[in-house]
Structures are given as C-alpha cells and as structure tokens.
Motif scaffolding. Structure first.
Motif, mmCIF file in Angstrom:
data_model
loop_
_atom_site.group_PDB
_atom_site.id
_atom_site.type_symbol
_atom_site.label_atom_id
_atom_site.label_comp_id
_atom_site.label_asym_id
_atom_site.label_seq_id
_atom_site.Cartn_x
_atom_site.Cartn_y
_atom_site.Cartn_z
ATOM 1 N N ILE A 189 0.856 -1.191 0.000
ATOM 2 C CA ILE A 189 0.000 0.000 0.000
ATOM 3 C C ILE A 189 0.888 1.236 0.000
ATOM 4 O O ILE A 189 1.825 1.342 0.807
ATOM 5 C CB ILE A 189 -0.936 0.004 1.225
ATOM 6 C CG1 ILE A 189 -1.966 -1.122 1.101
ATOM 7 C CG2 ILE A 189 -1.620 1.346 1.380
ATOM 8 C CD1 ILE A 189 -2.841 -1.284 2.323
ATOM 9 N N ASN A 190 0.619 2.134 -0.884
ATOM 10 C CA ASN A 190 1.321 3.417 -0.934
ATOM 11 C C ASN A 190 0.715 4.322 0.136
ATOM 12 O O ASN A 190 -0.320 4.959 -0.069
ATOM 13 C CB ASN A 190 1.179 4.046 -2.317
ATOM 14 C CG ASN A 190 1.942 5.353 -2.441
ATOM 15 O OD1 ASN A 190 2.584 5.810 -1.504
ATOM 16 N ND2 ASN A 190 1.863 5.957 -3.620
ATOM 17 N N THR A 191 1.356 4.358 1.283
ATOM 18 C CA THR A 191 0.795 5.079 2.426
ATOM 19 C C THR A 191 0.775 6.586 2.214
ATOM 20 O O THR A 191 0.087 7.305 2.947
ATOM 21 C CB THR A 191 1.590 4.758 3.699
ATOM 22 O OG1 THR A 191 2.973 5.070 3.483
ATOM 23 C CG2 THR A 191 1.457 3.279 4.053
ATOM 24 N N GLY A 192 1.497 7.075 1.214
ATOM 25 C CA GLY A 192 1.486 8.505 0.953
ATOM 26 C C GLY A 192 0.347 8.952 0.066
ATOM 27 O O GLY A 192 0.223 10.139 -0.247
ATOM 28 N N GLU A 193 -0.498 7.999 -0.336
ATOM 29 C CA GLU A 193 -1.547 8.305 -1.306
ATOM 30 C C GLU A 193 -2.931 8.093 -0.713
ATOM 31 O O GLU A 193 -3.178 7.109 -0.012
ATOM 32 C CB GLU A 193 -1.382 7.408 -2.534
ATOM 33 C CG GLU A 193 -2.185 7.841 -3.737
ATOM 34 C CD GLU A 193 -1.679 9.134 -4.364
ATOM 35 O OE1 GLU A 193 -2.488 9.852 -4.983
ATOM 36 O OE2 GLU A 193 -0.471 9.427 -4.249
ATOM 37 N N ASN A 194 -3.834 9.034 -0.967
ATOM 38 C CA ASN A 194 -5.251 8.856 -0.663
ATOM 39 C C ASN A 194 -5.899 8.254 -1.908
ATOM 40 O O ASN A 194 -5.883 8.870 -2.973
ATOM 41 C CB ASN A 194 -5.893 10.200 -0.332
ATOM 42 C CG ASN A 194 -7.359 10.085 0.032
ATOM 43 O OD1 ASN A 194 -8.087 9.247 -0.494
ATOM 44 N ND2 ASN A 194 -7.818 10.952 0.927
ATOM 45 N N PRO A 195 -6.494 7.051 -1.795
ATOM 46 C CA PRO A 195 -6.953 6.368 -3.000
ATOM 47 C C PRO A 195 -8.251 6.904 -3.586
ATOM 48 O O PRO A 195 -8.693 6.433 -4.638
ATOM 49 C CB PRO A 195 -7.137 4.928 -2.520
ATOM 50 C CG PRO A 195 -7.467 5.053 -1.075
ATOM 51 C CD PRO A 195 -6.669 6.219 -0.583
ATOM 52 N N THR A 196 -8.865 7.885 -2.932
ATOM 53 C CA THR A 196 -10.212 8.281 -3.370
ATOM 54 C C THR A 196 -10.359 9.741 -3.772
ATOM 55 O O THR A 196 -11.414 10.134 -4.272
ATOM 56 C CB THR A 196 -11.231 7.988 -2.249
ATOM 57 O OG1 THR A 196 -10.880 8.749 -1.088
ATOM 58 C CG2 THR A 196 -11.238 6.509 -1.898
ATOM 59 N N ASN A 197 -9.314 10.553 -3.570
ATOM 60 C CA ASN A 197 -9.538 11.990 -3.754
ATOM 61 C C ASN A 197 -9.143 12.511 -5.128
ATOM 62 O O ASN A 197 -9.253 13.713 -5.397
ATOM 63 C CB ASN A 197 -8.810 12.784 -2.662
ATOM 64 C CG ASN A 197 -7.292 12.676 -2.763
ATOM 65 O OD1 ASN A 197 -6.753 11.993 -3.633
ATOM 66 N ND2 ASN A 197 -6.605 13.340 -1.844
ATOM 67 N N GLY A 198 -8.648 11.617 -6.011
ATOM 68 C CA GLY A 198 -8.319 12.048 -7.355
ATOM 69 C C GLY A 198 -7.122 12.967 -7.443
ATOM 70 O O GLY A 198 -6.954 13.679 -8.444
ATOM 71 N N LEU A 199 -6.247 12.950 -6.431
ATOM 72 C CA LEU A 199 -5.073 13.815 -6.403
ATOM 73 C C LEU A 199 -3.797 12.984 -6.321
ATOM 74 O O LEU A 199 -3.813 11.829 -5.878
ATOM 75 C CB LEU A 199 -5.139 14.761 -5.197
ATOM 76 C CG LEU A 199 -6.333 15.704 -5.134
ATOM 77 C CD1 LEU A 199 -6.313 16.475 -3.817
ATOM 78 C CD2 LEU A 199 -6.341 16.658 -6.322
ATOM 79 N N GLY A 205 3.828 11.704 -9.443
ATOM 80 C CA GLY A 205 3.417 11.764 -10.838
ATOM 81 C C GLY A 205 2.265 10.857 -11.187
ATOM 82 O O GLY A 205 1.820 10.832 -12.348
ATOM 83 N N TYR A 206 1.746 10.123 -10.200
ATOM 84 C CA TYR A 206 0.644 9.189 -10.440
ATOM 85 C C TYR A 206 -0.474 9.455 -9.440
ATOM 86 O O TYR A 206 -0.241 9.540 -8.230
ATOM 87 C CB TYR A 206 1.129 7.736 -10.323
ATOM 88 C CG TYR A 206 2.180 7.396 -11.346
ATOM 89 C CD1 TYR A 206 1.817 6.966 -12.619
ATOM 90 C CD2 TYR A 206 3.539 7.517 -11.045
ATOM 91 C CE1 TYR A 206 2.783 6.668 -13.578
ATOM 92 C CE2 TYR A 206 4.509 7.228 -11.989
ATOM 93 C CZ TYR A 206 4.124 6.804 -13.251
ATOM 94 O OH TYR A 206 5.071 6.516 -14.200
ATOM 95 N N VAL A 207 -1.679 9.572 -9.945
ATOM 96 C CA VAL A 207 -2.843 9.868 -9.114
ATOM 97 C C VAL A 207 -3.425 8.573 -8.549
ATOM 98 O O VAL A 207 -3.645 7.598 -9.285
ATOM 99 C CB VAL A 207 -3.911 10.618 -9.937
ATOM 100 C CG1 VAL A 207 -5.199 10.786 -9.134
ATOM 101 C CG2 VAL A 207 -3.376 11.964 -10.392
ATOM 102 N N ASN A 208 -3.656 8.580 -7.241
ATOM 103 C CA ASN A 208 -4.335 7.465 -6.561
ATOM 104 C C ASN A 208 -3.651 6.120 -6.771
ATOM 105 O O ASN A 208 -4.296 5.076 -6.870
ATOM 106 C CB ASN A 208 -5.802 7.367 -7.015
ATOM 107 C CG ASN A 208 -6.622 8.547 -6.551
ATOM 108 O OD1 ASN A 208 -6.174 9.372 -5.764
ATOM 109 N ND2 ASN A 208 -7.850 8.641 -7.044
ATOM 110 N N ASP A 209 -2.336 6.119 -6.831
ATOM 111 C CA ASP A 209 -1.583 4.861 -6.996
ATOM 112 C C ASP A 209 -1.420 4.194 -5.629
ATOM 113 O O ASP A 209 -0.351 4.178 -5.042
ATOM 114 C CB ASP A 209 -0.237 5.113 -7.655
ATOM 115 C CG ASP A 209 0.596 6.182 -6.945
ATOM 116 O OD1 ASP A 209 0.018 7.184 -6.470
ATOM 117 O OD2 ASP A 209 1.820 6.012 -6.878
#
Length: 700
Positions: A189-199, A205-209
C-alpha cells in the motif's frame, strides 16, 4: 524440598534429565526430520550398575574416548553411569559396535537429533502445493516424487522473525486482484496516497496509486485484466496460515501491482518500461522493493527495456524472468526479456512434479539459470472470474441466480426493485437510484445494461432471460462493477417491482483458485525466493543475493546440461548454505561469519550446543542465556508453578512424569506462546506422593 535444574539440549531425553524429589528439565522438540538422524561420531553410553565412575572412565580411555558430558543426576538416579562420547575418526555405527562388545557397557545408542519445524501450514489447499512440499502425492491427476520440491517447510523453520519492513515484490503483469481474500493482507500500500480523492498526494506523478498502477491504460486501479497476474502474485505472497486456500513462497512479503496489459494477454514494452521505472522510483523513495517478477516474453531486443532493468539493478532490484513456453533453446533462439542476460536477472525454466524439465519449457545451458516448479501450480483466480453463490430473495421466496462474470460481489444488498425495461438509459426511473434495477434480456449487451444501471445510481442489477431457463453471461472485463446476476425468465417475471428484495452474489470460497502450467508459474517461485533471501539477509548486494540463490540449487539429472546451474530452486539452502542446521544469518549474528559454525560446539560452556541454542532462541555466546526451567512455587501434592526464560516468537510445551523409567507420559500444556522474557505455567494436578519430573521444550 530440593530443586534441581537442567539445560536444553538437542539430544534424546534420557541423556540429560536430572533427578531429585522434584525435577525439572529442558529439551527441544519438533518432528521435521526422520528419527534416524543423529550426531555423527556421538554415542550415548550407559555402563552396567556394577561399574563406578572411575572404572567407567578407565573403560572409555581403553577406547580412546572420554565423557564429553556426564549426566550426573541421571546416573545417580538410575545407579548407572551415563553420558555421551564423541570420536572424530570413527562413525557412530563403528563406535556402537565397539562399545557394545565392552563387558562394562550396558547400552550404546546414537545421539539422535531433535529438530524444530514450522509444520505444515493450515492453509486449506497446502497439500495441493507440491512445489512447496512434494510427498509424492497426486496433484491435479499427476503423481510426484517425494522431495522434488523447493523445501519450503525446512526453509521457514530457519527463517528470521518477520520484519517491520517486509520485502516488496513488484508484479509486472496483467494486474492483480488486490481484493482477493488470500492476498488482500499482503498487498503493498502506498501510504502517501489517498486512493479516493483524485489527487497525486505524494507527488510521484501518479494519481491514486494506492496498490500500484495501471500503466497499460494510465489509470490508478491495477485490477487484473485477466487472471495471469493474480495467479503469479499468489505463488509469491499469498497470505499464510489463515486457514484459507494457498500460501506464498514468501508469505511475509508484499505485492506491488503493476498492470501492463489491457486485454489480459499482451504487454507492450512501453507499459513494462514505465512499470519498471515506477518500481525503481519507489525503491528510491524508501519502499523495500527487492524483486520484479516478469512472467512474460517474446521476440525482439529492446535496449530501453534492458536499460530500465539495469537501472533497477543499480537500485538493488533483481528480476525473476520466465524462460518461455516454446520448447526452444534460448541459447540459439533468444526470448526477451529472458535473453538480456543482466547481472540482476534470474531466468527460470519450469520443472514438473518429478524434477524433469516441463515439456513446454524453454531451456538453455548458457541463458537459463535454473528450474523451478511450473506444472500443476495451484494459485489464485480473480474473485470476479470465479463462480459465485448467487440468489435473489423476495419475502420467503429464494430464486437461484447466476453471476455475470466480472460482476461485483456482495453478501447481500437489500433494497427496492424497480422495473427498468431493456436497460436503455431512458428505461431507468429516478427512484432506482440507491435501489435494484430489474432488466429484461435483449437488444443491449449485458455490460451496456449494467453501465446504464450504474449511471442511474442502481446498487445492483438483475437481468432475467427472454426465453425459458437461466443463462450465463459476462460483463466483458474487470472493472468497478455493481453486483449483477441473471434469473430464469419465469423467475424474473415473478419478481415484484416496487417491493424490497435481497441480491446475493458472494464468492464461492472453493472456486477462487486454479491450476496453471508455464514458466510463468515457475518464475514467481524464484521471486518469492528472492524476497525470502532479502528478508533473511537484508544487507546483501544484488550480486550476493543472486549468487546465494543460484549457488544453492538442488542439482538434478533432469536439468543437467539443460540450464546453467543444472539445478532446481532450493529455498532451504538459501538460508542454510552449508547445511549444518544453523541459519547463515544466525551464524553471522553471533559469530561474525555466515557459515562454518560447528552445530555441536558449546562456545559459552553452558551445556547447550550451538544447535540447541539456535532451536531455543538463546545466545550461544552467553552462558546465562539458555532454556532453564525452575520451580517458582510448589507443594508436595499440587499447584506447582514452573517458570522458564522465554524468547519472543517461540512456542513451548510442558510434559510431566512420575517415573523417568516409563518416560514422559502426560502433557501439561502445548502451544504455549512466549511471554518474553519469562513464561510461567501452573500444574494443579493432584498426584499421589511428592515425586514428579518435568521437561519443557520448544515447539517452533
């Protein structure tokens, strides 16, 4: 009351238990090896009752032997001098024959070994995983040969405790079903990413990865576009000991899902290269990516792909690459990426249940490194592709339903049913939003009907037949589908609209696994082995790690002159390269070198051999660190409280007897989890008299 103690040995019980009015002792337990394994050159010798200690020592000197250890308390209790002896130039068999002829000797016995193992995992289909443990069982209609496997159980018995930073294996493939119940807990899991906010929360460089990325379609969700990648991922790191399905070669590793295929079959180099770059980037950001699995191949040298792989190697990543399934000699007919022959690349042929090259497998004595199991390999099937248990219930009536392939799943959605005609956009009433759409078959494809239902806000869709009986259908491909089921025509017409109903479409837990053949199935065994090596030896370089795997194969006739090493993957030897029963990492930790430690030596002179210290989890260089059981409180009859120093991660057992001559015949407790640094156990059994004996041991 006199209390005596003993220490833990990897020896037979009779060799070291001590005697008093209440005696406690320690032994190692485990059943991973045959009972006939013993310490070569050792013999446990017992002299006749008429022989005193001086005479016994004189008799041993006549054979150029001395007691390596004299079991004082046991000798006093039995009235027979007992201990073990060792010879460097005579075998155990020779010693027994020689000592048995001595008139002073009563018995001479091998110094049998006790071994700790993890035991077979409790995963439902473990016995079908012949690649991990081949007992000669018949799997998918084919019988195997016992021992022709990667020695999974023995390897894990020697493994380090799970790390807080587990190794990550990137799977470049058709995608991965990250919701599969036998994989979900082991997804990276990419803990730096929010999987639902489209950012792009982490600025990579990758959204919701969140679980990885889909490089084929430039989308965040790497869900499997077919089934191949999910199967590969399961072999590498399916969750272990969860009483479900299968177990991965490194079931402590994590899977990074890098989808590079839109159709579940083909992978363009462009998507592959970007996926490699992504994994390399994440490695640079601190993610513990140790391997990339590439279970694919084809013609054509691509310098960019090769360069991307080399860059990943410079970052510390090893590739496990399938040799190919065309029965070709890769020495003369290259297949890529297998034929790049990079220093950070291991190329894998497929073997069968009898250690022969699989009939379909590519090979190459100069271009293929080793073999690994690749025939009748049971692993994961994406849940969306598996049969489900589907139904529609309205009131007390339950209608049998079929799952539409790739449909969403649910254990039960209860809502109001609304008639939606043939499923054209104009057929959906506004009230279907948040409810269930009932659609007639015809005109539109099933996927179009369900897409329109989702656009109208439906939570589930029921499609009923336009002729007699039910039907099977598909939504065409993986996606974020709502649950969609089919009904027979008569049942669909009987469902009442504007009334509540419950739609069920839950995975059949027995149908989310499948057998596959291929070098694609062999390569993930090696990817799992790379992760296993990294877990045990985290500071080794790429070169050292590759060498650790390739130099420790099982050389087998079926691969001689066919692959470079002539051998099949051996997981056990990766962690114990000199085969002395002591893990290389343990030897390095305590002695500063990876191999060459004498398992029978006792450097801290505490009565415990190195092997015994390893099994007990104690420090072989510290005489105060050993498994020693003591009585914390006792009465003459009952409520005896025992204690021992314990080690985190270990599990213990405790046994009792009232007569050593009849052996330990009562188990006080088993599967006692360590409560480090000390465990206590109370025995409240009331027994006649006040003499009893205890022994404690390590289960695993």
């Amino acid at each position: 009351m006199q209390i005596s103690m003993t220490k833990i040995f990897s020896r037979r019980v009779s060799a070291f238990l001590m005697i008093s009015s209440l005696t406690v002792g320690g032994v190692c337990a485990g059943a991973g090896h045959p009972a006939t394994e013993y310490v070569e050159g050792d013999v446990i010798v017992t002299f006749k009752p008429s022989v005193d200690m001086t005479t016994a020592q004189r008799a041993l000197l006549g054979h150029s032997l001395v007691f390596q250890k004299h079991f004082t308390e046991l000798s006093r209790h039995r009235g027979k001098e007992t201990g073990f002896v060792h010879s460097k130039n005579r075998t155990t068999v020779q010693l027994i024959a020689e000592l048995s002829r001595d008139p002073a000797v009563e018995t001479a016995e091998p110094n049998y070994l006790r071994w700790v193992t993890i035991g077979p995992p409790n995963d439902t289909y473990f016995t079908n995983l012949w690649a991990l443990q081949n007992t000669g069982q018949t799997v998918n209609g084919t019988a195997g040969t016992a021992g022709d496997d990667i020695h999974f159980i023995a390897a894990w018995a020697l493994a380090q405790q799970p790390t807080t930073n587990p190794p990550v294996v990137a799977v470049i493939d058709t995608g991965v079903d990250h919701s599969h119940p036998d994989l979900v807990s082991n997804m990276w899991i990419n803990t730096g990413e929010n999987p639902t906010n489209g950012l792009d929360n982490d600025g990579d460089g990758y959204v919701n990865d969140y679980y990885g990325y889909d490089f084929a379609d430039n989308l965040p969700d790497p869900t499997d576009s077919g089934f191949h990648g999910t199967h590969v991922a399961g072999t590498i790191a399916a969750v272990g000991n969860n009483q479900l399905g299968v177990i991965g070669v490194d079931y402590q590793a994590r899977i990074m899902a890098l989808r590079a295929s839109s159709d579940g079959q083909s992978l363009p180099d462009s998507a592959i290269i970007e996926a490699i770059q992504y994994a390399t980037m994440m490695k640079g950001r601190g993610v513990n990516v140790v391997a990339i699995n590439e279970s694919f191949g084809g013609g054509g040298f691509n310098s960019a792909e090769s360069a991307a792989m080399q860059a990943a190697g410079s970052a510390g990543i090893i590739f496990s690459v399938a040799a190919g399934n065309s029965t070709n000699d890769n020495d003369t007919t290259p297949s890529y990426p297998a034929s790049y022959r990079l220093n950070n690349e291991i190329v894998v042929a497929a073997t069968d249940q009898n250690d022969a090259l699989a009939f379909f497998s590519n090979f190459g004595v100069n271009t293929v490194d080793l073999g690994a199991p690749g025939v009748n390999i049971l692993s994961l099937l994406p849940v969306a592709m598996a049969p489900t248990i589907a139904s529609v219930q309205q009131g007390s009536i339950v209608y049998s339903a079929n799952n539409l392939t790739f449909s969403g799943t649910t254990t039960g959605i209860t809502a109001t049913v609304y008639g939606c005609g043939l499923g054209n956009p104009a057929d959906f009433p506004a009230a279907v939003n948040g409810n269930i759409a009932l659609i007639a078959r015809g005109t539109l494809t099933f996927s179009n009907k369900v897409v329109n239902a989702m656009a109208a806000g439906a939570r589930a869709a029921i499609i009923y037949n336009n002729v007699s009986g039910n039907f099977s259908g598909t939504l065409g491909g993986a996606g974020n589908w709502i649950p969609a089921v089919s009904l027979a025509q008569s049942d669909g017409l009987a469902v009442q609209t504007n009334s509540p109903a419950t739609v069920v479409n839950k995975p059949d837990p027995t149908q989310i696994y499948q057998y596959l053949d291929g070098t694609s199935m062999a390569a993930p065994h090696v990817s799992g082995a790379i992760a296993f090596a990294a877990m045990n030896f985290p500071f080794e370089t790429v070169t050292q790690r590759v060498q650790r795997i390739l130099a420790n194969v099982d050389v087998v006739p079926g691969l001689n002159g066919i692959v470079h090493t002539g051998g099949r993957l051996n997981l056990q030897r990766i962690v114990d390269t000199d085969g002395n029963g002591l893990p290389d990492w343990w030897e390095l930790q305590y002695f500063g070198h990876l191999t060459g430690t004498d398992p029978n030596a006792d450097p801290d002179h505490d009565g415990m051999s190195n092997l015994a210290e390893w099994l007990a989890g104690t420090d072989p260089t510290n005489a105060a660190s050993n498994l020693r059981v003591t009585v914390l409180s006792a009465t003459n009859a009952n409520a005896i409280v025992l204690g021992w120093t314990s080690v985190a991660g270990k599990t213990y057992w405790l046994e009792r007897t009232t007569n050593l001559l009849t052996g330990f015949n009562f188990t006080v407790a088993t599967n006692i989890n360590a409560t480090a640094p000390t465990n206590t156990q109370t025995d409240t059994t009331i027994l006649p008299g006040n003499t009893r004996f205890y022994r404690v041991g390590v289960e695993h």
